[in-house]
Design a protein around this motif. Structure first.
Motif, PDB file in Angstrom:
ATOM      1  N   SER A 352       0.276 -13.820  -9.208  1.00  0.00           N
ATOM      2  CA  SER A 352      -0.495 -12.571  -9.183  1.00  0.00           C
ATOM      3  C   SER A 352      -1.981 -12.924  -9.171  1.00  0.00           C
ATOM      4  O   SER A 352      -2.382 -13.972  -9.705  1.00  0.00           O
ATOM      5  CB  SER A 352      -0.185 -11.701 -10.408  1.00  0.00           C
ATOM      6  OG  SER A 352      -1.038 -10.568 -10.452  1.00  0.00           O
ATOM      7  N   ILE A 390       4.253 -15.187  -4.887  1.00  0.00           N
ATOM      8  CA  ILE A 390       3.736 -13.952  -5.487  1.00  0.00           C
ATOM      9  C   ILE A 390       4.900 -13.086  -5.940  1.00  0.00           C
ATOM     10  O   ILE A 390       5.905 -12.948  -5.223  1.00  0.00           O
ATOM     11  CB  ILE A 390       2.852 -13.177  -4.492  1.00  0.00           C
ATOM     12  CG1 ILE A 390       1.529 -13.938  -4.267  1.00  0.00           C
ATOM     13  CG2 ILE A 390       2.560 -11.769  -4.989  1.00  0.00           C
ATOM     14  CD1 ILE A 390       0.622 -13.318  -3.234  1.00  0.00           C
ATOM     15  N   CYS A 392       5.955  -9.299  -6.954  1.00  0.00           N
ATOM     16  CA  CYS A 392       5.532  -7.897  -6.822  1.00  0.00           C
ATOM     17  C   CYS A 392       6.236  -7.033  -7.871  1.00  0.00           C
ATOM     18  O   CYS A 392       7.460  -7.108  -8.014  1.00  0.00           O
ATOM     19  CB  CYS A 392       5.875  -7.362  -5.429  1.00  0.00           C
ATOM     20  SG  CYS A 392       4.949  -8.135  -4.102  1.00  0.00           S
ATOM     21  N   GLU A 397       2.143  -4.092 -14.103  1.00  0.00           N
ATOM     22  CA  GLU A 397       1.265  -4.237 -12.942  1.00  0.00           C
ATOM     23  C   GLU A 397       0.838  -2.859 -12.432  1.00  0.00           C
ATOM     24  O   GLU A 397       1.670  -2.027 -12.090  1.00  0.00           O
ATOM     25  CB  GLU A 397       1.972  -5.008 -11.815  1.00  0.00           C
ATOM     26  CG  GLU A 397       1.087  -5.248 -10.598  1.00  0.00           C
ATOM     27  CD  GLU A 397       1.848  -5.879  -9.440  1.00  0.00           C
ATOM     28  OE1 GLU A 397       1.522  -7.018  -9.050  1.00  0.00           O
ATOM     29  OE2 GLU A 397       2.783  -5.222  -8.932  1.00  0.00           O
ATOM     30  N   THR A 405      -4.154  -8.734  -5.665  1.00  0.00           N
ATOM     31  CA  THR A 405      -3.261  -9.700  -5.018  1.00  0.00           C
ATOM     32  C   THR A 405      -3.356  -9.586  -3.504  1.00  0.00           C
ATOM     33  O   THR A 405      -3.400 -10.607  -2.786  1.00  0.00           O
ATOM     34  CB  THR A 405      -1.811  -9.474  -5.482  1.00  0.00           C
ATOM     35  OG1 THR A 405      -1.733  -9.643  -6.903  1.00  0.00           O
ATOM     36  CG2 THR A 405      -0.861 -10.442  -4.808  1.00  0.00           C
TER      37      THR A 405
END
Length: 597
Positions: A352, A390, A392, A397, A405
């Motif tokens: 991130s 990464i 998600c 978040e 990001t």
């Protein structure tokens, strides 16, 4: 002689044997006792009672000569498959499937090699296998789902099952694992024992941690036999476990804390691999950057030693390293990654671009640290490929976090980007955090994927002349796959003599994930291997310790062999011939005995 006996004899002589037998059935014993006058004389011995119709001894002997023994009718022998191989370990076929990282792949190769060296036959056809060896990955939910479905499918087909990898190691009490044999990630050197017992219908679990004077050791020995999935590529695990405690990671539960292999063992394994025709080495672990911190050394020291044994034309690829540990060695790492026999490639996961998210993940670095690593290496190693990961939709978040990001990806335009939707893994701290809604996670994953596919990282390389190492076949089987100095994928014509060699090619086409190269007619072709590569499926690493047992069928190299294990191996055809010979011998002996009587 009493009265009853006298009457018995008299009746026999007067009436004859047949009439007497019928008369005796009519007279009760009390009648015999009341008839003493029937007999006029007493015969003192039963042998004196001989009829004139009886055969003489000479006639009896002559009659024996004309007797022909009649053979008993036996049931026809069928060609029914002997069932002995179901209880004699080592005669079965085994199918193995591995999910997950290159570390898992290396473990799978070691397990396959030991089983093949012990007499088992590895097959690529799950339908013909007697036992399925399933080597699992616990990083994501989908990988575990595939693993669970494979177990169910094996049971439906009445296959024996042995489980390996991170899933059963991390959570062996899961309901769907009950009653099944398990080999732990630190116990793969004892896979033969577990499989031996599984084929006999027993359930065995080896999940212990290896220690020496209280200190945790790494995985299995590096000099065990193995069957490389690709005979040209050797995967070497330099350490197991890691020093981090990421809140989302389930692998830590399975692999544990850092445990590094001694440097000499790693160098020797690399040297041995080149003697078996390998032309590319992958170093792997949960975190290669942390290598040596537990044994008083470091990653650059290991890499410089390995470079010394890499022959010209062969290449080394470094595995994933987290930012905190590579930061300590940036100068040395830049020099090593510039070496002509080391790919200018490094996998550094960022996960991130939001510091607050990284803090919740317990990643022990900030975004500025990641950028420092990337910027430094790009400056000192021109053209270097930086791959990253990464996640998600990590819990907590926000949209703003996600946009940070997105901006990071736009800035660096990573040519290799692994995008993962967050999955809460049971038993991890992150599984208890407040989750981002599923539709939001999917949307963010989709947006990031669209951004990644919006640029083509290789278009500017069309027209270049590159040197590439050819190591494998493409998925569509139409090309051979090669890699240039920056570990970028280059497809070349599928010409057999190119396999395992370093070529010069002209790049004439570029796609999102690959380039296409045309070999230069006047270019130099180099065969880096110093020995003939092993054939696909051939067992490597058979030193004297393993080669001799393999030749005579023994497999006494196993530590702590169970007392129920047989000290030999018979293949199915030899067992059948031995059994049929025993049956024939039994028939001959039975006939001889009947003739004697």
């Amino acid at each position: 002689m009493n009265t009853e006996t006298q009457i018995y004899i008299c009746k026999a002589e007067t009436l004859g044997p047949t009439a007497f037998r019928s008369t005796r059935r009519t007279y009760p014993s009390c009648v015999y006792q009341t008839m003493p006058s029937v007999c006029d004389s007493v015969i003192d011995d039963i042998e004196d009672m001989v009829s004139t119709l009886d055969p003489t001894p000479q006639e009896r002997q002559f009659a024996r000569r004309s007797v022909v023994p009649r053979a008993r009718k036996r049931k026809e022998q069928t060609n029914e498959e002997l069932l002995a191989d179901s209880v004699i370990p080592g005669t079965q076929k085994i199918w193995m499937r591995t999910w997950g990282c290159s570390h898992n792949s290396s473990d799978g190769e070691y397990m396959a090699g030991q089983l093949a060296a012990s007499g088992y036959k590895m097959t690529e056809n799950p339908g013909e296998a007697d036992l399925w060896l399933l080597n699992s990955c616990t990083v994501k939910n989908p990988a575990e789902d595939h693993f669970r479905n494979s177990i169910k499918k094996a049971q439906e087909q009445n296959k024996k099952v042995v489980l390996a990898g991170c899933v059963p190691q991390a959570q062996p009490r899961m309901e769907y694992l009950k009653g099944l044999s398990i080999i732990g990630v630190q116990q793969i050197d004892r896979v033969v024992e577990v499989v031996d017992e599984a084929v006999k219908g027993h359930s065995v679990r080896l999940l212990g941690q290896k220690k020496d004077n209280g200190k945790r050791l790494g995985g299995a020995r590096l000099d065990l036999p193995k069957i490389r999935k690709n005979p040209l590529i050797e995967i070497i695990s330099i350490n197991t476990g890691c020093l981090n405690a990421c809140t989302y990671c389930k692998t830590k539960h399975a692999r544990g804390d850092l445990a590094s292999y001694p440097m000499e063992e790693l160098v020797e394994r690399a040297r041995q691999s080149f003697l078996e025709g390998v032309c590319e080495i992958w170093l792997t672990s949960e975190d290669t950057g942390a290598y040596g911190k537990d044994i008083g050394t470091d990653l650059p020291s290991l890499l410089w030693r390995l470079v010394e044994v890499i022959p010209e034309g062969a290449m080394l690829r470094l595995g994933m390293t987290n930012p905190p540990y590579i930061l300590e060695h940036l100068e040395e790492m830049a020099k090593i990654l510039s070496h002509p026999r080391v790919y200018s490639f490094l996998h550094v996961p960022v996960q991130s671009a939001s510091d607050s998210v990284l803090m919740d993940m317990k990643r022990e670095y900030c975004v500025a640290d990641f950028k420092r690593v990337v910027d430094f290496l790009k400056e000192r190693v021109p053209g270097i490929t930086i791959a990253t990961d990464i996640i998600c939709g990590f819990p907590g978040e926000t949209d703003a976090d996600f946009q940070e990001t997105m901006e990071l990806v736009k800035e660096y335009r990573f040519p290799s980007l692994f995008i993962n939707q967050f999955y809460p893994r049971p038993g991890t701290p992150a599984a208890k955090f407040e989750q981002v809604p599923a539709h939001v996670k999917k949307q963010r994953t989709k947006e990031l994927s669209q951004l990644f596919h919006s640029y083509n990282p290789y278009d500017h390389k069309v027209g270049e002349r590159q040197q590439v190492l050819v190591t494998e076949e493409s998925f569509d089987t139409q090309y051979y796959v090669a890699h240039n100095k920056y570990y970028e994928q280059v497809l070349v014509p599928k010409t057999p003599e190119y396999k395992g060699k370093m070529l010069e090619v002209d790049i004439y086409e570029a796609g999102k994930h690959f380039m296409k190269g045309r070999p230069v007619d006047t270019g130099r072709t180099l065969a880096p291997y110093i020995a003939r590569p092993l054939e696909k499926g051939e067992v490597s690493g058979l030193t004297e310790e393993f080669a001799a047992p393999r030749q005579n069928g023994m497999h006494d190299y196993r530590a702590q062999a169970p007392p129920t294990s047989l000290p030999w191996r018979l293949d199915k055809e030899a067992l059948k011939m031995w059994s049929m010979g025993l049956v024939i011998l039994t028939i001959i002996v039975a006939y001889a005995m009947e003739k004697l009587h």
